[in-house]
Write an enzyme that holds these catalytic residues in place. Structure first.
Site: not given
Length: 406
Positions: A334-336
């Site tokens: 989700w962060h990357g």
């Protein structure tokens, strides 16, 4: 006057003093009315429209269009599924609705990884709105949400104090407060707390985080990459970055909560002294709480229930561990999609599973394992350092260091 008006479209939430000056002035009518125990609904709606326009107009107008399109997309999904849910609660439509709800976020995450460009439907705060929309669909399926008015849904989705930085509120809690404004006595307390939180945010964001992130971090990284102080510099970077990330993010959250309080909404807090945690599970009950609770309630618990109910694993402990790894893998990507975000997530999954194992071991040998101030202090020290190391991974510093050394 015209020059002042031209400045409005360029003010992003909680970034510059002018934003807070305008915010303070425009909140006065709402505050006066709230002190009478009433809510100035139409004026708060105008405030939301104005501050969204100020944040997404001008050079960010494409984001404004994307936000409008996104909200319409989510309204259609939520209302369609709500209508379907009144007639049936089986079938694949729930999963299709959830997938379509998170699809824009997936595309926004994936497309830049391959093209190095943001898609045209990107806008500030898209993740937080996605968590809200998925929450509504899931609670509709559970039969918890009995009524879904478009007005309430829009107000919940684009509540301007939290749109860019969270915290992630719950639809039923928010709607209940929208229809039940605080009494004069209660609002007086909220007003005092709100002002306190905003000034705490100034301290966190514009003083402490500024010194740590803008002044210290570049100097530390420069010396560390100079290869003379790689180890010492990396350790220093780890601690300074961890503290910077906390004060910067906690500052944003304090602004959002403080402004919400001034509007008469008790938006949940996002941080509660996370660095004094005695283990990693306690840490996640104190760090970015609205996000961790969201993942706990809507990912981990549902996944765990499915694995146990379907008897995928004989051991409930195994099911729990697998659920944790899936949960934190999702949180990582989700962060990357960079490798260090994935490793960050898996590292926390390993820490939590290890913590659970240790707790079970302690229960079996509670007579042999001491519990006193020394052991509690040691657990706090170990947890703090484990968290700081995970945030070093999260920062991407190790990726930069590896590339520099190669």
């Amino acid at each position: 006057m015209s020059k002042l008006i031209e400045m409005f479209p360029y003010l992003e939430p909680y970034q510059k003093p002018m934003y807070f000056i305008i915010l303070g002035i425009l909140l006065i009518p709402s505050i006066i009315y709230s002190l009478k125990g009433k809510r100035l609904v139409w004026y708060q709606a105008l405030l939301t429209l104005f501050f969204l326009w100020m944040s997404f107009a001008g050079p960010h107008k494409e984001q404004g269009y994307a936000l409008i399109g996104y909200v319409i997309w989510q309204i259609v999904l939520a209302k369609c599924y709500f209508t379907y849910r009144q007639k049936a609660n089986k079938g694949i439509w729930f999963y299709i609705s959830v997938f379509l709800s998170i699809l824009p976020m997936i595309l926004i995450k994936v497309i830049p990884f391959y093209t190095n460009e943001q898609p045209i439907f990107y806008f500030l705060g898209y993740s937080y709105l996605t968590f809200k929309s998925v929450q509504v669909i899931m609670e509709t399926r559970d039969g918890i949400i009995k009524e879904l008015k478009i007005r309430d849904y829009i107000q919940f989705m684009i509540f301007f104090p939290t749109i860019s930085s969270g915290p992630i509120d719950r639809f039923r809690r928010f709607t209940k407060e929208a229809y039940n404004p605080p009494t004069k006595e209660k609002y007086t307390i909220l007003l005092e707390k709100g002002i306190h939180y905003i000034f705490m945010g100034f301290l966190y964001k514009f003083i402490i985080a500024y010194v740590l992130g803008i002044r210290l971090l570049p100097l530390i990284q420069e010396r560390a990459l100079g290869q003379e102080f790689i180890i010492q510099g990396s350790i220093a970077y780890m601690y300074v970055y961890s503290l910077y990330l906390f004060f910067d993010f906690a500052g944003y959250s304090l602004f959002a909560v403080g402004v919400s309080y001034l509007l008469g909404y008790e938006t949940p807090m996002n941080f509660n002294k996370p660095f004094i945690s005695h283990n990693i599970k306690e840490f996640w009950n104190r760090w970015h709480m609205s996000l961790s609770f969201w993942f706990r309630d809507y990912v981990y618990m549902r996944l765990m229930l499915t694995l146990v109910k379907k008897k995928v694993f004989k051991s409930q402990i195994t099911a729990s561990n697998i659920s944790y790894f899936i949960l934190f893998f999702i949180m990582g990507i989700w962060h990357g999609l960079e490798w260090y975000y994935v490793v960050y997530g898996l590292f926390h999954a390993a820490l939590i599973c290890s913590t659970d194992a240790w707790i079970r071991f302690k229960k079996k040998h509670k007579d042999k394992i001491p519990s006193n101030k020394i052991t509690k202090g040691l657990s706090m020290f170990l947890t703090f350092n484990a968290v700081c190391f995970s945030l070093l991974i999260f920062s991407g510093y190790l990726d930069t260091l590896i590339k520099h050394l190669m």
